[in-house]
Enzyme design. Structure first.
Site, short mmCIF file in Angstrom:
data_model
loop_
_atom_site.label_atom_id
_atom_site.label_comp_id
_atom_site.label_asym_id
_atom_site.label_seq_id
_atom_site.Cartn_x
_atom_site.Cartn_y
_atom_site.Cartn_z
N TRP A 127 6.55 7.09 -0.76
CA TRP A 127 6.65 6.57 0.60
C TRP A 127 8.08 6.16 0.94
CZ3 TRP A 127 5.43 7.53 4.98
CH2 TRP A 127 5.12 6.66 6.03
N ALA A 173 2.90 10.36 2.75
CA ALA A 173 4.32 10.58 2.48
C ALA A 173 4.67 12.07 2.45
CB ALA A 173 4.70 9.92 1.16
N LYS A 181 -7.80 -0.98 4.53
CA LYS A 181 -8.19 0.43 4.53
C LYS A 181 -8.16 1.01 3.12
CE LYS A 181 -3.86 2.18 4.01
NZ LYS A 181 -3.32 3.32 3.24
N ASN A 188 -6.45 6.18 -3.05
CA ASN A 188 -7.60 5.27 -3.10
C ASN A 188 -8.91 6.04 -2.94
OD1 ASN A 188 -6.26 2.46 -3.12
ND2 ASN A 188 -5.16 3.56 -1.52
N GLU A 226 -3.24 0.89 -4.76
CA GLU A 226 -3.19 -0.47 -4.23
C GLU A 226 -4.56 -1.16 -4.22
OE1 GLU A 226 -0.76 -2.33 -3.60
OE2 GLU A 226 0.99 -1.11 -3.14
#
Length: 346
Positions: A16, A143, A194, A259, A284
């Site tokens: 990113w 990204a 999210k 994710n 994350e």
């Protein structure tokens, strides 16, 4: 017209950070990218590729890279932080003594501070002080697609209007739209939640529960975002925009989402450790699920999907048991309260 003297320092040479640094460099802003991995930095600076995170994609030859943080931020007009949430506090602590007066700090990091559950703007304000302009960059953006120059839209939120606009202007271009707003809490909440909800959708897809299940989980996941936002002072329209719904849909349906891929692997019966090892990058949701539920419990908000994801990621229950528990919940009205209140002054 771009100020030829304006310089941007991007901190974090993962996928990113590299994508955003390449974006603003292509918009003719003098840009330097800082990272810790010497091999990655050398590949960016010499071969103009990030061989580890964005292999085979050519980066602008004008993009410079360094492992020297002081050199990276020296003379910068503003700084963009794009490190994982677990490294956010440490990075700002290292940055603070190097920061010149008047230099603003934006971040594209999504999540909460691990351990405390604090919003990242709270961390930034505490470390950097009250005079530093701050902004958050968020929205539906893989990204790889940004680096390839595919159409993308994000939103930049900050209390300082001039700095927020400065960040958006640097990113905005023919294939990249950058909107602005001032709901920092809402923007950060959407970007964090999210990731957790994408695990649930990935599990459902891995278990081959069908498109109906996917749509239901996304919609009820958005409901969880809205209910938590209502008690922490965020605006519902922020969660219905790029920072919430937009990012949620992309992360829950796109195969580039780490994710979602984690959830998919778990739904197929893979162990958590094997799935994380196979993906090979920071995921994350593993930490963020704890912090989302910390926020929910502190504010007395029920988030059944997020709670099930946390239990699965803690390996307290199986993905099958988590889905079964969600389906077994009692029947109730779709909305327990009015989420959108009419503004009669409009």
């Amino acid at each position: 017209m771009i100020d030829s003297k304006q310089k941007i320092a991007v901190l974090g040479a993962g996928s990113w950070g590299t994508a955003l640094a390449a974006l603003v460099a292509r918009h003719d802003y003098p840009t330097i990218l800082w990272g810790r991995d010497v091999r990655v930095i050398q590949s960016i600076d010499i071969q103009h590729q990030n061989f580890r995170y964005l292999p085979s994609i050519m980066l602008p030859q004008t993009l410079r890279a360094t492992t020297d943080l002081a050199a990276a931020v020296s003379g910068a007009d503003w700084i963009l932080v794009a490190v994982p949430s677990y490294a956010f506090t440490e990075t700002l602590c290292r940055l603070a003594p190097l920061l010149s007066i008047g230099v603003g700090v934006a971040w594209a990091t999504k999540g909460f501070e691990p351990g405390s559950g604090r919003f990242l703007h709270e961390v930034a304000r505490e470390i950097l002080g009250g005079d530093v302009p701050l902004a958050v960059v968020t929205g539906p953006s893989f990204a790889k697609e940004v680096t390839l120059g595919l159409p993308t839209a994000v939103t930049v939120h900050g209390e300082d209007v001039c700095f927020t606009q400065m960040v958006a202007n640097a990113m905005h271009g023919p294939m990249f739209r950058a909107y602005t707003g001032n709901d920092v809490i809402g923007a950060e909440l959407g970007g964090a939640m999210k990731n957790v909800l994408a695990v649930a959708i990935g599990v459902a897809d891995g278990m081959q529960l069908g498109m109906n299940a996917r749509a239901g989980l996304i919609t009820r996941g958005l409901n969880e975002m809205l209910r938590l936002s209502a008690v922490i002072g965020a605006r519902p329209e922020t969660l219905m925009g790029l920072a919430g719904l937009g990012d949620l849909v992309l992360t829950c349906t796109g195969d580039l989402s780490r994710n979602r891929r984690l959830g998919f692997a778990l739904g197929r019966g893979q162990s958590l450790s094997d799935a994380i090892r196979e993906i090979g990058q920071v995921i994350e949701s593993v930490q963020t699920s704890d912090e989302v539920m910390r926020q929910a419990e502190q504010n007395g908000v029920e988030l059944p999907i997020s709670e099930a994801v946390r239990a699965v990621l803690r390996e307290e229950i199986t993905p099958y048991a988590g889905m079964k528990a969600l389906l077994a919940r009692e029947q109730k009205p779709e909305y327990l309260d009015i989420l959108f209140k009419a503004n009669c002054s409009l």
